[in-house]
Design a protein around this motif. Structure first.
Motif, PDB file in Angstrom:
ATOM      1  N   TYR A 126     -29.702  20.786 -35.878  1.00 43.98           N
ATOM      2  CA  TYR A 126     -28.584  20.459 -35.882  1.00 43.98           C
ATOM      3  C   TYR A 126     -27.552  21.321 -36.252  1.00 43.98           C
ATOM      4  O   TYR A 126     -27.586  21.610 -37.335  1.00 43.98           O
ATOM      5  CB  TYR A 126     -28.437  18.921 -35.859  1.00 43.98           C
ATOM      6  N   ARG A 127     -26.595  21.594 -35.445  1.00 44.97           N
ATOM      7  CA  ARG A 127     -25.350  22.433 -35.672  1.00 44.97           C
ATOM      8  C   ARG A 127     -25.900  23.626 -36.433  1.00 44.97           C
ATOM      9  O   ARG A 127     -25.118  23.965 -37.608  1.00 44.97           O
ATOM     10  CB  ARG A 127     -24.414  21.513 -36.460  1.00 44.97           C
TER      11      ARG A 127
ATOM     12  N   ASN B 233     -31.888  19.598 -44.115  1.00 46.06           N
ATOM     13  CA  ASN B 233     -31.012  20.084 -44.965  1.00 46.06           C
ATOM     14  C   ASN B 233     -29.501  19.262 -44.934  1.00 46.06           C
ATOM     15  O   ASN B 233     -28.931  19.097 -45.899  1.00 46.06           O
ATOM     16  CB  ASN B 233     -30.953  21.503 -44.827  1.00 46.06           C
ATOM     17  N   TRP B 234     -29.181  19.182 -43.706  1.00 41.81           N
ATOM     18  CA  TRP B 234     -27.908  18.487 -43.506  1.00 41.81           C
ATOM     19  C   TRP B 234     -27.932  17.125 -44.047  1.00 41.81           C
ATOM     20  O   TRP B 234     -26.966  16.552 -44.601  1.00 41.81           O
ATOM     21  CB  TRP B 234     -27.613  18.232 -42.012  1.00 41.81           C
ATOM     22  N   MET B 235     -28.907  16.353 -43.896  1.00 46.87           N
ATOM     23  CA  MET B 235     -29.170  15.001 -44.549  1.00 46.87           C
ATOM     24  C   MET B 235     -28.864  15.029 -45.980  1.00 46.87           C
ATOM     25  O   MET B 235     -28.495  14.189 -46.878  1.00 46.87           O
ATOM     26  CB  MET B 235     -30.203  14.214 -44.011  1.00 46.87           C
ATOM     27  N   THR B 236     -29.682  16.004 -46.424  1.00 50.08           N
ATOM     28  CA  THR B 236     -29.423  16.415 -48.109  1.00 50.08           C
ATOM     29  C   THR B 236     -28.197  16.441 -48.669  1.00 50.08           C
ATOM     30  O   THR B 236     -27.569  15.872 -49.475  1.00 50.08           O
ATOM     31  CB  THR B 236     -30.355  17.339 -48.608  1.00 50.08           C
TER      32      THR B 236
ATOM     33  N   PHE C 122     -22.741  10.974 -38.801  1.00 49.96           N
ATOM     34  CA  PHE C 122     -22.528  11.115 -40.102  1.00 49.96           C
ATOM     35  C   PHE C 122     -22.464  12.479 -40.622  1.00 49.96           C
ATOM     36  O   PHE C 122     -21.596  12.827 -41.579  1.00 49.96           O
ATOM     37  CB  PHE C 122     -23.967  10.302 -40.882  1.00 49.96           C
ATOM     38  N   ILE C 123     -23.430  13.352 -40.124  1.00 45.30           N
ATOM     39  CA  ILE C 123     -23.385  14.769 -40.482  1.00 45.30           C
ATOM     40  C   ILE C 123     -21.893  15.404 -40.143  1.00 45.30           C
ATOM     41  O   ILE C 123     -21.346  16.164 -40.825  1.00 45.30           O
ATOM     42  CB  ILE C 123     -24.603  15.453 -39.733  1.00 45.30           C
TER      43      ILE C 123
ATOM     44  N   SER D 125     -40.301  17.536 -44.534  1.00 49.17           N
ATOM     45  CA  SER D 125     -39.254  18.543 -45.367  1.00 49.17           C
ATOM     46  C   SER D 125     -39.513  20.045 -45.580  1.00 49.17           C
ATOM     47  O   SER D 125     -40.524  20.505 -45.595  1.00 49.17           O
ATOM     48  CB  SER D 125     -39.065  17.952 -46.815  1.00 49.17           C
ATOM     49  N   PRO D 126     -38.425  20.953 -45.029  1.00 51.45           N
ATOM     50  CA  PRO D 126     -38.620  22.292 -45.409  1.00 51.45           C
ATOM     51  C   PRO D 126     -39.023  22.881 -46.604  1.00 51.45           C
ATOM     52  O   PRO D 126     -38.745  22.069 -47.896  1.00 51.45           O
ATOM     53  CB  PRO D 126     -37.414  22.876 -44.877  1.00 51.45           C
ATOM     54  N   ASN D 127     -39.773  23.910 -46.754  1.00 56.91           N
ATOM     55  CA  ASN D 127     -40.254  24.201 -48.022  1.00 56.91           C
ATOM     56  C   ASN D 127     -39.237  24.430 -49.150  1.00 56.91           C
ATOM     57  O   ASN D 127     -39.459  24.102 -50.394  1.00 56.91           O
ATOM     58  CB  ASN D 127     -40.854  25.689 -47.829  1.00 56.91           C
TER      59      ASN D 127
END
Length: 410
Positions: A204-205, A211-214, A292-293, A54-56
């Protein structure tokens, strides 16, 4: 020792510390017990090149502002441990280190937590040690000769510590894929026994996939839609911390891809005929997450860049021909086996009826134990897909802290 605490928390990792912060905000008298140092699991169960997936900016605990240096970077383990230590110091959390919880019992409506320093009494107990601290090995591990050194992903550190020779990595989830790449980059000969596990691209994109999944709600999918009737937890999809890792890219780096490891037979390592299926499943799972995204971006009317192909997914896999179904151990050169077969929690110290099931795991619903006042925080897939990861701490802790408040009538 006569003091009665509102709560005792067991575990000073991300789940326990986030919970402690919110309890303190409510003014609830509590203690956090840690068997070793703050973030002990992060210190001792990660390999040298490990970085958070997970990013910071998505790895922050409750109360911390999102303005962080390198928000989309991936912290190394020592950096995250330093963050946990600073979190305790900045928020003045009541953590007692080097104090394991040895036994949990209940008497006259109160919980009794036995430690080497004495017994703590509390109205509520939060088990925040998680379910990922005891590595699992399949029964076939007992079939391997003592001449092979067997390690778990939690005890692997780097390629240099292994004996000269080939390395068999068993399991192609997050740990297996990342460790196989770490070994390949170090110039080691690597065989990867794959498994049926998904995959994620790193970007992605125009954004980080995490972040997109969040944002899209993908991580909010409830447990009931993820866990099969058997109750077996699915492995997390293969995700590189800084770049996409696929079975295809691993094969291009020289990793020999094999089917599922089935054990020993007549002096040979035996593998299943399911490698193609595993590659196909990973490809399909990645495509499903992207769809999904895409649907979220379309519904939200976001001006995101168009979908792009990831080179790690375009490269053709380099597969053994004919497929390898068995390898004679004596001539294989394999000297080490690294098991990346998942983890389970250790709750044997909990001695309360109806708290732990016959499988040795907690009896709970969304982290709320069957026994009133007993809570479990940080369990993998406890209520949603993000349960058990850092990004799920704030939401889960807030929900359970509010449940404690309602139970206490305040």
């Amino acid at each position: 020792m006569a003091e009665i605490l509102d709560a005792v928390l067991v575990g000073a990792g991300s789940a326990g510390l986030g919970f402690s912060y919110l309890l303190k905000q409510q003014g609830r008298d509590h203690q956090v017990l840690e068997r070793g140092r703050i973030g002990e699991t992060w210190r001792t169960q990660r390999w040298d090149s490990f970085r958070l997936n997970s990013p910071n900016v998505r790895s922050l605990l409750p109360g911390d502002a999102p303005e962080v240096p390198d928000p989309w970077g991936a912290s190394a383990q020592h950096q995250f441990v330093a963050y946990l230590e600073s979190y305790v110091e900045r928020h003045h959390l009541p953590v007692i280190t080097e104090t394991p919880a040895e036994k949990l019992t209940r008497d006259d409506g109160l919980f009794l937590v036995a430690t080497p320093r004495g017994i703590l009494r509390a109205r509520n107990v939060v088990i925040a040690s998680g379910s990922l601290n005891c590595p699992k090995r399949p029964p076939v591990s007992a079939e391997l000769p003592i001449t092979l050194r067997q390690l778990d992903s939690s005890t692997y550190r780097n390629a240099a510590e292994l004996a000269q020779g080939a390395v068999l990595v068993v399991g192609s989830g997050q740990s297996g894929g990342q460790i196989a790449e770490d070994l390949a980059l170090a110039g080691r000969s690597v065989l990867l026994a794959t498994s049926r596990v998904g995959r994620l691209v790193r970007h992605y994109r125009g954004g980080d996939i995490f972040n997109w999944m969040t944002l899209s709600g993908y991580l909010d999918m409830p447990r009931s839609e993820i866990i099969p009737p058997s109750g077996k937890l699915p492995p997390r999809g293969l995700l590189g911390a800084t770049h996409t890792i696929s079975l295809q890219t691993l094969s291009a780096q020289g990793v020999v891809l094999l089917g599922r490891f089935l054990g020993m037979r007549n002096g040979s390592l035996v593998f299943g005929d399911d490698l193609d299926e595993h590659i196909r499943f990973a490809d399909e799972s990645s495509a499903n997450v992207k769809r999904f995204i895409d649907d979220y971006i379309r519904r939200a009317g976001l001006n995101a860049p168009p979908a792009e192909d990831d080179p790690a997914e375009l490269i053709a896999p380099r597969l053994p021909h004919p497929p390898i179904r068995s390898i004679e151990l004596a001539t294989s050169g394999v000297r080490s086996v690294i098991w990346c077969a998942g983890f389970r929690g250790d709750f044997r110290w909990i001695r309360i009826p109806d708290a732990i099931g016959d499988d040795g795991q907690p009896i709970h619903e969304d982290g709320i134990g069957f026994v009133p006042g007993l809570y479990f925080s940080g369990l993998d897939f406890a209520s949603t897909r993000k349960s058990g990861i850092i990004a799920g701490v704030a939401e889960e802790a807030a929900r359970l802290v509010n449940h404690i408040a309602r139970r206490s009538g305040s």
